[in-house]
Motif scaffolding. Structure first.
Motif, PDB file in Angstrom:
ATOM      1  N   HIS A 181      -4.545   9.756   4.667  1.00 22.45           N
ATOM      2  CA  HIS A 181      -5.298   9.505   3.555  1.00 22.45           C
ATOM      3  C   HIS A 181      -6.658   9.004   3.947  1.00 22.45           C
ATOM      4  N   ASN A 182      -7.582   9.051   3.332  1.00 23.15           N
ATOM      5  CA  ASN A 182      -8.850   8.157   3.531  1.00 23.15           C
ATOM      6  C   ASN A 182      -8.382   6.413   3.262  1.00 23.15           C
ATOM      7  N   THR A 183      -9.240   5.711   4.081  1.00 21.38           N
ATOM      8  CA  THR A 183      -8.850   4.092   3.617  1.00 21.38           C
ATOM      9  C   THR A 183      -9.488   3.890   2.467  1.00 21.38           C
ATOM     10  N   PRO A 184      -8.934   2.993   1.667  1.00 18.05           N
ATOM     11  CA  PRO A 184      -9.317   2.590   0.333  1.00 18.05           C
ATOM     12  C   PRO A 184     -10.809   1.945   0.503  1.00 18.05           C
ATOM     13  N   GLU A 185     -11.278   1.501  -0.593  1.00 21.94           N
ATOM     14  CA  GLU A 185     -12.471   0.597  -0.660  1.00 21.94           C
ATOM     15  C   GLU A 185     -12.013  -0.887  -0.396  1.00 21.94           C
ATOM     16  N   PHE A 186     -12.828  -1.694   0.184  1.00 27.19           N
ATOM     17  CA  PHE A 186     -12.542  -3.322   0.499  1.00 27.19           C
ATOM     18  C   PHE A 186     -13.615  -3.915  -0.045  1.00 27.19           C
ATOM     19  N   GLY A 188       3.103  -6.392  -9.259  1.00 26.36           N
ATOM     20  CA  GLY A 188       3.782  -5.807  -8.290  1.00 26.36           C
ATOM     21  C   GLY A 188       2.814  -6.313  -6.879  1.00 26.36           C
ATOM     22  N   GLY A 189       1.644  -7.007  -7.272  1.00 31.72           N
ATOM     23  CA  GLY A 189       0.930  -7.270  -6.173  1.00 31.72           C
ATOM     24  C   GLY A 189       1.477  -8.479  -5.285  1.00 31.72           C
ATOM     25  N   ARG A 190       1.136  -8.683  -4.104  1.00 30.32           N
ATOM     26  CA  ARG A 190       1.874  -9.416  -3.128  1.00 30.32           C
ATOM     27  C   ARG A 190       0.775 -10.703  -2.971  1.00 30.32           C
ATOM     28  N   MET A 191       1.542 -11.820  -2.500  1.00 26.17           N
ATOM     29  CA  MET A 191       1.067 -13.065  -2.052  1.00 26.17           C
ATOM     30  C   MET A 191       1.558 -13.478  -0.707  1.00 26.17           C
ATOM     31  N   VAL A 192       0.979 -14.048   0.426  1.00 25.25           N
ATOM     32  CA  VAL A 192       1.556 -14.600   1.424  1.00 25.25           C
ATOM     33  C   VAL A 192       0.865 -15.992   1.673  1.00 25.25           C
ATOM     34  N   LEU A 193       1.804 -16.983   1.819  1.00 24.71           N
ATOM     35  CA  LEU A 193       1.120 -18.376   1.999  1.00 24.71           C
ATOM     36  C   LEU A 193       1.924 -18.894   3.018  1.00 24.71           C
ATOM     37  N   THR A 194       1.066 -19.520   3.981  1.00 28.60           N
ATOM     38  CA  THR A 194       1.740 -20.416   5.071  1.00 28.60           C
ATOM     39  C   THR A 194       1.378 -21.823   4.887  1.00 28.60           C
ATOM     40  N   MET A 195       2.362 -22.576   5.297  1.00 32.17           N
ATOM     41  CA  MET A 195       1.930 -24.301   5.122  1.00 32.17           C
ATOM     42  C   MET A 195       2.947 -25.007   5.949  1.00 32.17           C
ATOM     43  N   ASP A 203      -4.932  -7.554  -5.855  1.00 31.07           N
ATOM     44  CA  ASP A 203      -3.710  -6.741  -5.153  1.00 31.07           C
ATOM     45  C   ASP A 203      -3.028  -7.753  -4.153  1.00 31.07           C
ATOM     46  N   PHE A 204      -3.798  -8.417  -3.530  1.00 32.81           N
ATOM     47  CA  PHE A 204      -3.102  -9.435  -2.411  1.00 32.81           C
ATOM     48  C   PHE A 204      -3.571 -10.466  -2.151  1.00 32.81           C
ATOM     49  N   TYR A 241       0.718  -1.220  -0.095  1.00 35.85           N
ATOM     50  CA  TYR A 241      -0.018   0.013  -0.130  1.00 35.85           C
ATOM     51  C   TYR A 241       0.974   1.154   0.010  1.00 35.85           C
ATOM     52  N   THR A 242       1.712   1.351   0.619  1.00 39.64           N
ATOM     53  CA  THR A 242       2.828   2.409   0.794  1.00 39.64           C
ATOM     54  C   THR A 242       3.445   2.705  -0.517  1.00 39.64           C
ATOM     55  N   THR A 243       3.747   1.509  -1.130  1.00 40.79           N
ATOM     56  CA  THR A 243       4.586   1.695  -2.661  1.00 40.79           C
ATOM     57  C   THR A 243       3.528   2.207  -3.639  1.00 40.79           C
ATOM     58  N   ASN A 244       2.265   1.675  -3.419  1.00 35.68           N
ATOM     59  CA  ASN A 244       1.283   2.046  -4.548  1.00 35.68           C
ATOM     60  C   ASN A 244      -0.125   2.159  -3.905  1.00 35.68           C
ATOM     61  N   PRO A 245      -0.345   3.321  -3.365  1.00 34.17           N
ATOM     62  CA  PRO A 245      -1.523   3.679  -2.565  1.00 34.17           C
ATOM     63  C   PRO A 245      -2.585   3.624  -3.811  1.00 34.17           C
ATOM     64  N   SER A 246      -3.989   2.787  -3.472  1.00 32.80           N
ATOM     65  CA  SER A 246      -4.872   2.665  -4.342  1.00 32.80           C
ATOM     66  C   SER A 246      -6.195   3.048  -3.790  1.00 32.80           C
ATOM     67  N   ARG A 247      -7.187   3.308  -4.691  1.00 27.40           N
ATOM     68  CA  ARG A 247      -8.493   3.691  -4.129  1.00 27.40           C
ATOM     69  C   ARG A 247      -9.267   2.546  -3.849  1.00 27.40           C
ATOM     70  N   CYS A 248      -9.031   1.440  -4.346  1.00 27.98           N
ATOM     71  CA  CYS A 248      -9.748   0.259  -4.049  1.00 27.98           C
ATOM     72  C   CYS A 248      -8.542  -1.009  -3.812  1.00 27.98           C
ATOM     73  N   LEU A 249      -8.754  -1.496  -2.682  1.00 28.67           N
ATOM     74  CA  LEU A 249      -7.763  -2.631  -2.300  1.00 28.67           C
ATOM     75  C   LEU A 249      -8.347  -3.868  -2.421  1.00 28.67           C
TER      76      LEU A 249
END
Length: 326
Positions: free
Chosen positions: A77-82, A170-177, A123-124, A36-44
């Motif tokens: 900032h205002n928070t983005p849409e979720f 540039g989107g992210r992914m976190v996986l736990t296994m 995005d995530f 988010y800090t790298t690429n702030p977006s109106r809709c996350l």
């Protein structure tokens, strides 16, 4: 998973999964904050794949929202849409105030070994305790060979390929296994399954399960090594590997301080472990062997686990993998 809210249900026996989410939280928050800090977006746009039933269902989403809300306050900032649940959104508005961004919901049923979302719309992505379950039991004669790794390699590569199409650059992914440190695919990290196998074999010896049924039963489950995970990510080629962290947890979901209380009564821990395993595996076992053996099987399993824990610790190894779309 066992449905409902009963004594053996997943909802009542998912303390390990909650502990894993808590342990992985710094990586999840670090990844979403960097995004988010790298690429702030109106809709996350966030996807939590195979999120559980019960109390853990919205746990990760809450953590993500709180992290983004804090960043937005820092940046003024205002928070983005979720995209989320309407009732959950109302709760957040009450807690965070009227400036908290609007939310919408989209539920996607289906397999994450297929495409779930339109191209570059996410995005995530987050997934916890899902990818050690294979798409299917490998079609083979001997499962304790390299074939089960080849099935995991195929499944994990396919998962990465589909997500690479859905996640924006540039989107992210976190996986736990669940995973392992040893080179041996069926080493001590998998021993809780070995104890279940011993319990099943006892029932074969006692005539409660047919030997042919036992010979044809295999769980679609694989705990990869770090080298295997890194090689598959590199070979598939769609993501940068930003980080891979390893942590251990106790089989029963207790922390090490809690475990000191049980050193003279491992039967309590054995019961907890049996309920945890039953909550995730009962439906598979009952489908293959029938419902009649379930109670007998897990009573025997309690004995084996308790005996093991009276002699040594029961620890599971976990990976949390942070990826960035190329």
């Amino acid at each position: 998973m066992d449905g409902g809210n009963g004594d053996t249900s997943y909802a009542s026996n998912s303390i390990v999964q909650k502990l894993v989410i808590t342990k992985a939280k710094p990586v999840v928050i670090g990844s979403i904050s960097d995004l988010y800090t790298t690429n702030p977006s109106r809709c996350l746009r966030i996807a939590d794949l195979a999120c559980s039933s019960g109390p853990n269902t919205l746990l990760v989403i809450i953590e993500i929202f709180e992290a983004i809300d804090e960043i937005c306050h820092q940046l003024n900032h205002n928070t983005p849409e979720f995209q989320t649940l309407p009732a959950f959104y109302e709760r957040l508005r009450k807690e965070k105030g009227e400036k908290f961004g609007p939310c919408s919901i989209m539920g996607i049923p289906g397999s994450f070994y297929e495409m779930l979302f339109p191209t570059t719309t996410i995005d995530f992505v987050h997934s916890s305790y899902s990818l050690h379950w294979l798409y299917q039991v490998p079609p083979m004669v001997e499962i304790y060979k390299s074939n089960i790794y080849l099935q995991f390699q195929k499944d994990f590569s396919l998962f990465l390929s589909w997500r690479s199409k859905e996640i924006a650059p540039g989107g992210r992914m976190v996986l736990t296994m669940l995973s392992r440190r040893s080179k041996e695919p069926f080493g001590k990290e998998c021993y809780f399954w070995e104890l279940l196998s011993k319990s099943l074999n006892d029932l074969v010896s006692e005539g409660l399960i047919e030997e042919a049924k036992m010979d044809s039963f295999n769980l679609p489950f694989y705990m990869p090594s770090r080298r295997e995970v890194e090689a598959i990510i590199c070979g598939e080629g769609s993501f940068y590997l930003d980080g891979l962290e390893i942590f251990d947890i106790n089989w029963d979901g207790s922390d090490d301080d809690d475990n000191k209380e049980f050193k003279f009564n491992r039967f309590i821990s054995g019961q907890k472990v049996a309920k945890l395993i039953r909550a995730v595996a009962e439906s598979l076992i009952a489908y293959h062997f029938g419902d009649a053996v379930i109670d007998v099987l897990f009573n025997r399993y309690v004995e084996y686990v308790s005996d093991h824990l009276s002699q040594e610790e029961g620890k599971s190894v976990n990976f949390v993998v942070s990826l960035r779309r190329k």
